[in-house]
Motif scaffolding. Structure first.
Motif, short mmCIF file in Angstrom:
data_model
loop_
_atom_site.label_atom_id
_atom_site.label_comp_id
_atom_site.label_asym_id
_atom_site.label_seq_id
_atom_site.Cartn_x
_atom_site.Cartn_y
_atom_site.Cartn_z
N GLU A 11 0.82 -1.22 0.00
CA GLU A 11 0.00 0.00 0.00
C GLU A 11 0.85 1.26 0.00
OE1 GLU A 11 -0.01 -1.52 4.33
OE2 GLU A 11 -0.34 -2.41 2.36
N ILE A 12 2.10 1.15 0.40
CA ILE A 12 3.05 2.26 0.29
C ILE A 12 3.79 2.17 -1.04
CG2 ILE A 12 5.10 3.37 1.27
CD1 ILE A 12 4.20 2.26 4.02
N ASP A 32 3.18 0.81 -3.87
CA ASP A 32 2.40 1.04 -5.09
C ASP A 32 2.16 2.53 -5.36
OD1 ASP A 32 2.29 -1.68 -5.42
OD2 ASP A 32 0.22 -1.89 -4.72
N ARG A 33 2.27 3.36 -4.35
CA ARG A 33 2.03 4.79 -4.51
C ARG A 33 3.28 5.57 -4.90
NH1 ARG A 33 0.18 6.48 1.01
NH2 ARG A 33 0.15 8.53 0.04
N LYS A 60 6.50 7.20 -6.59
CA LYS A 60 6.97 7.58 -7.93
C LYS A 60 8.48 7.75 -7.83
CE LYS A 60 2.62 9.76 -9.06
NZ LYS A 60 1.91 11.01 -8.91
N ASP A 120 2.88 14.36 -4.32
CA ASP A 120 3.04 13.58 -5.55
C ASP A 120 3.61 12.19 -5.29
OD1 ASP A 120 2.18 15.66 -7.27
OD2 ASP A 120 4.14 16.60 -7.09
N ALA A 121 3.91 11.88 -4.04
CA ALA A 121 4.51 10.59 -3.64
C ALA A 121 5.85 10.35 -4.33
CB ALA A 121 3.55 9.44 -3.87
N ASP A 122 6.60 11.46 -4.59
CA ASP A 122 7.91 11.30 -5.20
C ASP A 122 9.05 11.83 -4.34
OD1 ASP A 122 7.57 14.03 -5.53
OD2 ASP A 122 7.74 14.00 -7.71
#
Length: 142
Positions: free
Chosen positions: A20-21, A23-24, A26, A96-98
């Motif tokens: 769940e982490i 997969d998000r 980038k 943005d999860a980057d």
């Protein structure tokens, strides 16, 4: 503590990071995320390191910052050789999860040069005391 990845031999997506982490996230083309270390109680920005999934997993589960060294091509735990530990207080992803923000309690210098932060020695622009007070700010007194 330095060691190369036991599962992939280098940075990337493999490892026990919760899906769940993972997969998000980038990641860059080489599987890395920038990780900003910030002093938890003052907001002082200490350093920028790089994490892959394994380094993030280790950081989340051990309470100590683990980074991927791009030059040495191995994991390193902040403080294992220098004694300048980063004790993790919280970990967050940006919108943005980057990028990862790790709020830490820094013991000793954060920078490998021995300074408190990696941003102490080459300041390109800084407000002076008057600007900080707002007296010389654009539009001040209007």
């Amino acid at each position: 503590m330095t060691s190369s990845s036991p599962t992939s031999g280098g940075p990337g997506r493999s490892g026990p990071l919760a899906s769940e982490i993972a997969d998000r996230l980038k990641r860059s083309a080489d599987g890395l995320l920038p990780a900003i270390a910030q002093q938890y109680d003052t907001g002082e920005v200490l350093m920028l390191g790089w994490m892959d999934d394994e380094a993030l997993h280790r950081t989340l589960t051990t309470g100590r910052c683990t980074y991927w060294s791009r030059s040495r091509r191995e994991y390193w735990v902040k403080g294992d050789t220098s004694g300048h530990f980063q004790w993790v207080k919280s970990v967050a992803l940006d919108c943005d999860a980057d990028t990862v923000l790790v709020k830490v309690d820094q013991v000793g210098a954060a920078c490998h040069t021995g300074t408190r932060t990696c941003f102490d020695t080459d300041v390109l622009l800084a407000e002076d005391a008057e600007d900080a007070a707002g007296t010389d700010a654009p539009g001040a007194g209007q």
